[in-house]
Scaffold this active site. Structure first.
Site, mmCIF file in Angstrom:
data_model
loop_
_atom_site.group_PDB
_atom_site.id
_atom_site.type_symbol
_atom_site.label_atom_id
_atom_site.label_comp_id
_atom_site.label_asym_id
_atom_site.label_seq_id
_atom_site.Cartn_x
_atom_site.Cartn_y
_atom_site.Cartn_z
ATOM 1 N N PHE A 1 0.956 -1.075 -0.006
ATOM 2 C CA PHE A 1 0.079 -0.044 -0.081
ATOM 3 C C PHE A 1 0.744 1.198 0.019
ATOM 4 C CE2 PHE A 1 -2.592 3.295 2.135
ATOM 5 C CZ PHE A 1 -3.546 3.368 1.896
ATOM 6 N N ASN B 1 -4.123 2.527 10.399
ATOM 7 C CA ASN B 1 -5.024 2.849 9.225
ATOM 8 C C ASN B 1 -5.501 1.846 8.280
ATOM 9 O OD1 ASN B 1 -5.930 4.383 6.650
ATOM 10 N ND2 ASN B 1 -3.895 4.482 5.848
ATOM 11 N N PRO B 2 -6.620 1.112 8.886
ATOM 12 C CA PRO B 2 -6.945 -0.157 8.257
ATOM 13 C C PRO B 2 -7.406 0.063 7.095
ATOM 14 C CG PRO B 2 -8.552 0.510 9.928
ATOM 15 C CD PRO B 2 -7.509 1.953 9.875
HETATM 16 N N1 GLN Z 1 -0.232 1.808 7.647
HETATM 17 C C1 GLN Z 1 -0.145 1.838 6.303
HETATM 18 C C2 GLN Z 1 -0.492 3.331 5.558
HETATM 19 O O1 GLN Z 1 -1.086 3.877 6.482
HETATM 20 C C3 GLN Z 1 -0.688 0.875 5.271
HETATM 21 C C4 GLN Z 1 -2.298 1.042 5.467
HETATM 22 C C5 GLN Z 1 -3.046 -0.204 4.786
HETATM 23 O O2 GLN Z 1 -2.480 -1.290 4.261
HETATM 24 N N2 GLN Z 1 -4.373 -0.147 4.779
HETATM 25 O O3 GLN Z 1 -0.139 3.838 4.785
#
Ligand code: GLN
Length: 297
Positions: free
Chosen positions: A108, A205-206
């Site tokens: 991501f 940050n799911p």
């Molecule tokens: N924690 C990472 C970010 O905020 C990945 C978040 C996710 O994979 N949804 O960028």
């Protein structure tokens, strides 16, 4: 627009300079409907020529004739970008707060909004305290390594379900120089966290994209890993799961800090209140959209 690949293969490239490539890339990307076409063209050429900064392109001798392999690589990467492949996957870099982080296909891409999650959470932490922190779904490690850097007494357990993400996150933490403060663990949320291990802060940050939103996602976003995007039918599955499980892993007077999708803040606040979290506060992102919810336990 037809790429001049054939002519490149067949002709000796005489006067292909930084300037001619940049403006060709800009025109090609503009016609492909890519926003910020000059910036993208510059970034791709910077990557191909292994320059550190975009401005280095303009400092180099504009009459310098580039190698055929470099020119061909530039054309093929511009073409990829024109097909909506994310720029960050091409340059394998992304800026986050003060850091330049590694990222690649399958992991991501951190967003600027997540800087708000990190900075608002950091404001809640006191200097010098040995906080224990859990970062759920660490991705490139952007959240974990920022907290490690700005709260130097904190220790962070950073989990992700993806081996790819954990490898990149580890590399990023090492580059920033905070790998001693972070332990990386493969885990689907809390699944592999030892029972009895507790934290002063859980941050995440799911994935929060709802099923119905997938059809309207930009192609660039669709190139990112599905598991890092999809948050269940209504996009709120991870919030329900985290709020339900977190109390088992939280110390008294601790914090739960969550990034949320546009329009989800009130629903997440309700999930938190129903889960007996207190004093939920909502924070806005750079575009004045409710983006972060921080609650106390
Ligand atoms: N924690 C990472 C970010 O905020 C990945 C978040 C996710 O994979 N949804 O960028």
């Amino acid at each position: 627009m037809v790429l001049p690949k054939q002519s490149i293969e067949n002709k000796i490239i005489k006067r292909t300079t930084v300037g001619t490539l940049l403006s060709w890339g800009e025109r090609f990307l503009a016609r492909s409907g890519i926003s910020s076409p000059l910036f993208c063209s510059e970034e791709i050429l910077r990557f191909v020529l292994k320059k550190r900064k975009r401005s280095d392109l303009y400092l180099s001798d504009d009459t310098m004739v580039l190698q055929k392999a470099q020119v061909n690589e530039f054309y093929s990467l511009v073409e990829r970008r024109g097909g909506r492949y994310p720029l960050q996957y091409i340059t394998q870099e992304v800026g986050f707060l003060d850091f330049i982080l590694k990222v690649h296909d399958g992991v991501f891409i951190p967003r600027p909004e997540t800087e708000i999650l990190v900075t608002e959470t950091l404001k809640r932490l006191k200097d010098g305290v040995r906080y224990s922190v859990l970062d759920i779904g660490t991705g490139t490690g952007n959240i974990a390594l920022s907290i490690a850097q700005y709260a130097p007494h904190a220790h962070i357990c950073a989990v992700d379900i993806s081996d790819d993400a954990l490898r990149v996150a580890h590399e990023n933490a090492t580059r920033v120089g905070v790998s001693k403060q972070i332990d990386f663990k493969k885990s689907d949320c809390f699944l592999n966290i030892e029972r009895g291990r507790t934290f002063d802060l859980i941050i995440s940050n799911p994935p929060y994209i709802a099923r119905s939103e997938f059809s309207s996602l930009e192609d660039e976003v669709r190139a990112e890993p599905y598991a890092a995007l999809y948050g269940g039918g209504d996009g709120l599955d991870f919030y329900r799961h985290i709020v339900k499980e977190a109390p088992l892993f939280l110390n008294r007077r601790s914090l739960l800090s969550l990034e949320v999708g546009a329009g989800q803040a009130e629903a997440v606040k309700t999930i938190l209140t129903n889960g007996n979290f207190r004093n939920s506060e909502i924070y806005k992102d750079y575009s004045h959209c409710n983006r972060v919810v921080i609650a106390e336990w």
